[in-house]
Design a protein around this motif. Structure first.
Motif, mmCIF file in Angstrom:
data_model
loop_
_atom_site.group_PDB
_atom_site.id
_atom_site.type_symbol
_atom_site.label_atom_id
_atom_site.label_comp_id
_atom_site.label_asym_id
_atom_site.label_seq_id
_atom_site.Cartn_x
_atom_site.Cartn_y
_atom_site.Cartn_z
ATOM 1 N N GLY A 102 0.836 -1.188 0.000
ATOM 2 C CA GLY A 102 0.000 0.000 0.000
ATOM 3 C C GLY A 102 0.874 1.242 0.000
ATOM 4 N N ARG A 103 0.283 2.373 0.257
ATOM 5 C CA ARG A 103 1.034 3.614 0.335
ATOM 6 C C ARG A 103 1.880 3.617 1.607
ATOM 7 N N ILE A 104 3.120 4.011 1.455
ATOM 8 C CA ILE A 104 4.033 4.000 2.601
ATOM 9 C C ILE A 104 4.807 5.309 2.658
ATOM 10 N N CYS A 105 5.494 5.508 3.762
ATOM 11 C CA CYS A 105 6.375 6.656 3.968
ATOM 12 C C CYS A 105 5.624 7.983 3.847
ATOM 13 N N SER A 107 3.576 9.009 1.620
ATOM 14 C CA SER A 107 3.477 9.534 0.259
ATOM 15 C C SER A 107 2.465 8.717 -0.552
ATOM 16 N N ARG A 108 1.682 9.413 -1.353
ATOM 17 C CA ARG A 108 0.743 8.733 -2.243
ATOM 18 C C ARG A 108 1.457 8.085 -3.430
ATOM 19 N N GLN A 109 2.680 8.521 -3.695
ATOM 20 C CA GLN A 109 3.403 8.065 -4.884
ATOM 21 C C GLN A 109 4.466 7.017 -4.572
ATOM 22 N N ILE A 110 4.470 6.498 -3.358
ATOM 23 C CA ILE A 110 5.396 5.416 -3.002
ATOM 24 C C ILE A 110 4.565 4.234 -2.537
ATOM 25 N N LEU A 111 4.664 3.131 -3.250
ATOM 26 C CA LEU A 111 3.928 1.925 -2.898
ATOM 27 C C LEU A 111 4.894 0.854 -2.409
ATOM 28 N N GLY A 112 4.462 0.127 -1.414
ATOM 29 C CA GLY A 112 5.292 -0.941 -0.863
ATOM 30 C C GLY A 112 4.685 -1.455 0.420
ATOM 31 N N ARG A 113 5.521 -1.950 1.295
ATOM 32 C CA ARG A 113 5.068 -2.500 2.567
ATOM 33 C C ARG A 113 6.124 -2.241 3.639
ATOM 34 N N SER A 114 5.682 -2.133 4.855
ATOM 35 C CA SER A 114 6.623 -2.022 5.967
ATOM 36 C C SER A 114 7.082 -3.414 6.358
ATOM 37 N N VAL A 115 8.331 -3.524 6.789
ATOM 38 C CA VAL A 115 8.907 -4.810 7.174
ATOM 39 C C VAL A 115 9.526 -4.669 8.561
ATOM 40 N N ALA A 130 12.293 -0.304 8.414
ATOM 41 C CA ALA A 130 12.545 -0.597 7.002
ATOM 42 C C ALA A 130 11.249 -0.728 6.215
ATOM 43 N N VAL A 131 11.349 -0.486 4.905
ATOM 44 C CA VAL A 131 10.224 -0.676 3.986
ATOM 45 C C VAL A 131 10.723 -1.408 2.746
ATOM 46 N N GLN A 132 9.796 -2.063 2.063
ATOM 47 C CA GLN A 132 10.086 -2.661 0.756
ATOM 48 C C GLN A 132 9.305 -1.881 -0.284
ATOM 49 N N SER A 145 12.412 -3.584 -3.206
ATOM 50 C CA SER A 145 13.710 -3.148 -2.702
ATOM 51 C C SER A 145 13.589 -2.638 -1.272
ATOM 52 N N THR A 146 14.438 -3.186 -0.392
ATOM 53 C CA THR A 146 14.429 -2.815 1.019
ATOM 54 C C THR A 146 15.312 -1.592 1.251
ATOM 55 N N MET A 147 14.745 -0.621 1.967
ATOM 56 C CA MET A 147 15.460 0.628 2.232
ATOM 57 C C MET A 147 14.748 1.391 3.336
ATOM 58 N N THR A 148 15.258 2.552 3.672
ATOM 59 C CA THR A 148 14.589 3.446 4.611
ATOM 60 C C THR A 148 13.622 4.341 3.844
ATOM 61 N N CYS A 149 12.729 4.980 4.569
ATOM 62 C CA CYS A 149 11.805 5.919 3.924
ATOM 63 C C CYS A 149 12.550 7.114 3.347
#
Length: 274
Positions: A102-105, A107-115, A130-132, A145-149
């Protein structure tokens, strides 16, 4: 004349007295004794035996008799009537499991998931919160891709202000970023004894190609020296300075001939772009 009336009256009186005399002369029944009367009465009132009745559970009979007879028939649901929805149950995600895409960090323009937080096997590695990331600005990543917000937001800005303006409508526009590397607990350039890479902190991502909607691949390795694709890649490289603190390309060193390295490390002197 008077004698005749008297004779008639006497005859009438005589006639009236005859029934009474006749009644007095009728035979009377002989008187019965008290014993005979009692025996006759007893014979008349002898009880006649009745057939035995079956035993009945009077409690059930009384209960059934006290309840009204109801006939239950199913009624159709009226049209337009809303059926009650089951109550929503809030499910708490177990600790240590990824969330849904879903939307993460923020932002409406970043999709992924929290891990879950990542613990590194080397000192200095690991990622907290972390988020993917699977998509930024409508452009998908070839691998989650796993990274920080912070890194995810820098990537979003680069796609929006660098990649899309450089490509424009070529090949139908940008479809995908080919990811060469994201989180990896290692040293810089895999050298023994070197400092921990920003990849090991979830603050870096490597991009090896830009995929267009018509299937064309603009690779860093082959496209950098191409007249048309090279112009677009250089524009993308330059636009990355600012959103990212470190930008390395084919002209930086031999380790980056085939990809762009981006990370969000910050320096007092400003972004490091080569």
């Amino acid at each position: 004349m008077s004698l005749g009336r008297g004779a008639v009256l006497a005859a009438v009186l005589a006639a009236l007295s005859l029934p009474a005399l006749a009644l007095d002369r009728s035979p009377r029944p002989a008187p019965r004794t008290e014993a005979v009367i009692l025996s006759q009465v007893a014979e008349r009132f002898v009880p006649v035996p009745r057939p035995a009745l079956p035993l009945v559970d009077t409690s059930r009979a009384i209960q059934a008799a006290s309840l009204p007879s109801l006939r239950v028939s199913p009624r159709p649901t009226p049209r337009g009537t809303l059926k009650p929805r089951p109550a929503r149950v809030q499910v708490t995600r177990p600790q240590g499991t990824p969330s849904k895409v879903g939307r993460i960090c923020g932002s409406r323009q970043i999709l992924g998931r929290s891990v879950p937080d990542i613990a590194g096997r080397l000192r200095g590695c690991g990622v907290r919160n972390a988020v993917q990331v699977v998509e930024v600005e409508g452009v998908r990543l070839s691998t989650a891709s796993t990274m920080t917000c912070e890194a995810a937001e820098a990537l979003r800005r680069w796609v929006d202000t660098g990649v899309k303006p450089a490509v424009k409508r070529t090949g139908g526009g940008v479809a995908e970023l080919r990811v060469a590397a994201h989180y990896s607990c290692r040293t810089r350039n895999h050298k023994v004894g070197a400092k921990i890479s920003e990849h090991g902190k979830g603050k870096a991502i490597d991009i090896s190609a830009i995929m267009l909607k018509d299937g064309t691949a603009i690779t860093v390795l082959k496209g950098w020296d191409d007249r048309k694709q090279g112009r677009m890649l250089r524009q993308m490289h330059q636009a990355a300075c600012g959103p990212f603190g470190t930008v390395l390309g084919p002209e930086a060193d031999r380790y980056h001939k085939d990809h762009f390295h981006f990370d969000v490390a910050r320096y007092r002197s400003g972004p490091y772009c080569r």
